[in-house]
Design a protein around this motif. Structure first.
Motif, mmCIF file in Angstrom:
data_model
loop_
_atom_site.group_PDB
_atom_site.id
_atom_site.type_symbol
_atom_site.label_atom_id
_atom_site.label_comp_id
_atom_site.label_asym_id
_atom_site.label_seq_id
_atom_site.Cartn_x
_atom_site.Cartn_y
_atom_site.Cartn_z
ATOM 1 N N SER A 15 65.650 75.197 70.052
ATOM 2 C CA SER A 15 66.178 75.775 68.818
ATOM 3 C C SER A 15 66.927 74.718 68.006
ATOM 4 C CB SER A 15 67.120 76.940 69.131
ATOM 5 O OG SER A 15 66.428 77.973 69.778
ATOM 6 N N ALA A 16 67.737 73.920 68.691
ATOM 7 C CA ALA A 16 68.532 72.900 68.006
ATOM 8 C C ALA A 16 67.653 71.789 67.424
ATOM 9 C CB ALA A 16 69.571 72.304 68.963
ATOM 10 N N VAL A 17 66.629 71.383 68.137
ATOM 11 C CA VAL A 17 65.776 70.297 67.640
ATOM 12 C C VAL A 17 64.842 70.792 66.527
ATOM 13 C CG1 VAL A 17 63.755 70.374 69.182
ATOM 14 C CG2 VAL A 17 64.678 68.170 68.446
ATOM 15 N N SER A 18 64.650 72.104 66.444
ATOM 16 C CA SER A 18 63.789 72.616 65.369
ATOM 17 C C SER A 18 64.401 72.332 63.989
ATOM 18 C CB SER A 18 63.542 74.119 65.536
ATOM 19 O OG SER A 18 64.698 74.875 65.248
ATOM 20 N N HIS A 19 65.721 72.315 63.887
ATOM 21 C CA HIS A 19 66.369 72.080 62.594
ATOM 22 C C HIS A 19 66.006 70.713 62.006
ATOM 23 C CE1 HIS A 19 69.760 72.602 59.666
ATOM 24 N NE2 HIS A 19 69.541 71.304 59.603
ATOM 25 N N PRO A 20 66.229 69.609 62.723
ATOM 26 C CA PRO A 20 65.863 68.324 62.129
ATOM 27 C C PRO A 20 64.354 68.164 61.943
ATOM 28 C CG PRO A 20 66.703 68.006 64.361
ATOM 29 C CD PRO A 20 66.946 69.427 64.003
ATOM 30 N N LEU A 21 63.561 68.768 62.821
ATOM 31 C CA LEU A 21 62.111 68.665 62.643
ATOM 32 C C LEU A 21 61.664 69.401 61.383
ATOM 33 C CD1 LEU A 21 60.838 69.060 66.322
ATOM 34 C CD2 LEU A 21 61.055 66.959 64.959
ATOM 35 N N LEU A 22 62.263 70.563 61.125
ATOM 36 C CA LEU A 22 61.948 71.268 59.877
ATOM 37 C C LEU A 22 62.442 70.484 58.664
ATOM 38 C CD1 LEU A 22 62.648 74.933 60.968
ATOM 39 C CD2 LEU A 22 60.430 73.969 60.300
ATOM 40 N N ASP A 23 63.602 69.843 58.778
ATOM 41 C CA ASP A 23 64.090 69.016 57.671
ATOM 42 C C ASP A 23 63.142 67.854 57.385
ATOM 43 O OD1 ASP A 23 66.285 70.538 57.049
ATOM 44 O OD2 ASP A 23 67.759 69.177 57.931
ATOM 45 N N GLY A 69 65.810 59.431 65.701
ATOM 46 C CA GLY A 69 65.960 58.518 66.825
ATOM 47 C C GLY A 69 67.352 57.976 67.052
ATOM 48 N N TRP A 70 68.319 58.402 66.240
ATOM 49 C CA TRP A 70 69.685 57.917 66.420
ATOM 50 C C TRP A 70 70.153 58.264 67.823
ATOM 51 C CZ3 TRP A 70 74.267 60.033 67.847
ATOM 52 C CH2 TRP A 70 75.398 59.247 67.648
ATOM 53 N N PRO A 71 70.841 57.436 68.561
ATOM 54 C CA PRO A 71 71.486 56.175 68.239
ATOM 55 C C PRO A 71 70.619 54.948 68.489
ATOM 56 C CG PRO A 71 72.212 56.865 70.393
ATOM 57 C CD PRO A 71 71.264 57.939 69.876
ATOM 58 N N LEU A 72 69.408 55.138 68.975
ATOM 59 C CA LEU A 72 68.535 54.004 69.267
ATOM 60 C C LEU A 72 67.922 53.408 68.009
ATOM 61 C CD1 LEU A 72 66.742 55.501 72.394
ATOM 62 C CD2 LEU A 72 68.741 53.993 72.318
ATOM 63 N N ASP A 73 67.751 54.241 66.985
ATOM 64 C CA ASP A 73 67.082 53.811 65.770
ATOM 65 C C ASP A 73 67.694 54.553 64.585
ATOM 66 O OD1 ASP A 73 65.263 52.886 63.892
ATOM 67 O OD2 ASP A 73 63.595 54.101 64.618
ATOM 68 N N ASN A 74 68.067 53.834 63.540
ATOM 69 C CA ASN A 74 68.658 54.461 62.361
ATOM 70 C C ASN A 74 67.625 54.781 61.283
ATOM 71 O OD1 ASN A 74 71.344 54.645 63.182
ATOM 72 N ND2 ASN A 74 71.723 52.508 62.650
ATOM 73 N N HIS A 75 66.356 54.547 61.579
ATOM 74 C CA HIS A 75 65.291 54.830 60.614
ATOM 75 C C HIS A 75 65.279 56.309 60.243
ATOM 76 C CE1 HIS A 75 61.403 54.652 58.639
ATOM 77 N NE2 HIS A 75 61.031 55.697 59.364
ATOM 78 N N ARG A 76 65.145 56.613 58.954
ATOM 79 C CA ARG A 76 65.028 57.987 58.474
ATOM 80 C C ARG A 76 63.552 58.354 58.461
ATOM 81 N NH1 ARG A 76 69.726 60.404 56.300
ATOM 82 N NH2 ARG A 76 71.471 59.124 56.971
ATOM 83 N N PHE A 77 63.239 59.480 59.028
ATOM 84 C CA PHE A 77 61.871 59.886 59.300
ATOM 85 C C PHE A 77 61.482 61.111 58.472
ATOM 86 C CE2 PHE A 77 59.074 62.591 61.882
ATOM 87 C CZ PHE A 77 58.025 61.721 62.139
ATOM 88 N N PHE A 78 60.276 61.125 57.945
ATOM 89 C CA PHE A 78 59.648 62.295 57.336
ATOM 90 C C PHE A 78 58.271 62.453 57.965
ATOM 91 C CE2 PHE A 78 62.172 61.837 53.285
ATOM 92 C CZ PHE A 78 62.653 63.135 53.256
ATOM 93 N N PHE A 79 57.794 63.684 58.061
ATOM 94 C CA PHE A 79 56.404 63.897 58.435
ATOM 95 C C PHE A 79 55.534 63.553 57.230
ATOM 96 C CE2 PHE A 79 58.307 66.874 61.581
ATOM 97 C CZ PHE A 79 57.749 66.310 62.721
ATOM 98 N N GLY A 91 75.998 59.993 57.793
ATOM 99 C CA GLY A 91 75.840 60.719 56.540
ATOM 100 C C GLY A 91 74.909 61.910 56.720
ATOM 101 N N HIS A 92 74.531 62.512 55.585
ATOM 102 C CA HIS A 92 73.670 63.697 55.607
ATOM 103 C C HIS A 92 72.320 63.380 56.237
ATOM 104 C CE1 HIS A 92 72.296 67.615 54.597
ATOM 105 N NE2 HIS A 92 71.381 67.185 53.745
ATOM 106 N N ARG A 93 71.909 64.229 57.145
ATOM 107 C CA ARG A 93 70.666 64.103 57.920
ATOM 108 C C ARG A 93 70.638 62.828 58.763
ATOM 109 N NH1 ARG A 93 65.715 66.285 54.123
ATOM 110 N NH2 ARG A 93 66.353 68.464 54.089
ATOM 111 N N GLY A 94 71.803 62.399 59.172
ATOM 112 C CA GLY A 94 71.922 61.224 60.031
ATOM 113 C C GLY A 94 72.042 61.631 61.490
ATOM 114 N N ALA A 95 73.066 61.148 62.162
ATOM 115 C CA ALA A 95 73.249 61.338 63.603
ATOM 116 C C ALA A 95 73.209 62.802 64.026
ATOM 117 C CB ALA A 95 74.568 60.711 64.044
ATOM 118 N N ARG A 96 73.791 63.688 63.233
ATOM 119 C CA ARG A 96 73.817 65.109 63.608
ATOM 120 C C ARG A 96 72.447 65.765 63.499
ATOM 121 N NH1 ARG A 96 77.772 63.813 60.794
ATOM 122 N NH2 ARG A 96 79.911 63.814 61.477
#
Length: 142
Positions: free
Chosen positions: A60-68, A80-90, A21-26
């Motif tokens: 550049s690619a990893v900056s997107h999820p980190l900013l999210d 952490g997907w696929p090792l962990d499905n936990h949704r993370f926020f700073f 889903g949104h903000r998941g594996a991608r």
């Protein structure tokens, strides 16, 4: 912006909280490695080394999820997907979360743009200017 193509999953009936889903594996670090590997494979036209191309595109690619993960809404980011499905926020989340779809073209959408200018583009521009100055200074000495 490639990770945000996952908003199309809503139309496919995939739930926001699903791994795909949104903000998941991608939005995972593993997914960010894919364009980095592609850049390493296709680096020659970039006139750089495979490692430099992979590092630049990967960061550049990893900056997107980190900013999210710095936004103040949603369910978090599955870094952490696929090792962990936990949704993370700073713990610190100063960036206004963007509305999805046409709702972006609203007063709230303008607040998102202001927030991103302050917390993303201003620091990025300052860093780019600093690096450009350092590079010019280094080239003058060489």
């Amino acid at each position: 912006m490639l990770p945000d193509a996952d908003v199309l999953t809503f139309k496919l009936g995939i739930a926001y909280a699903d791994a795909f889903g949104h903000r998941g594996a991608r939005h995972s670090i593993a997914f960010a490695l894919l364009p980095a590997l592609l850049a390493a494979a296709l680096y020659k036209p970039l006139r750089t080394s495979a490692w430099q191309a992979a590092a630049f595109v990967g960061l550049s690619a990893v900056s997107h999820p980190l900013l999210d993960a710095l936004t103040n809404g949603g369910l978090g980011v599955a870094l952490g997907w696929p090792l962990d499905n936990h949704r993370f926020f700073f713990p610190w989340r100063p960036i206004e979360v963007s509305p999805i779809g046409v709702r972006f073209f609203s007063m709230h959408g303008w607040q998102v743009i202001e927030s991103e200018l302050l917390w993303v583009w201003l620091p990025t521009g300052a860093l780019a200017l600093l690096l450009w100055q350092l590079r010019r200074r280094h080239e003058r000495r060489a």
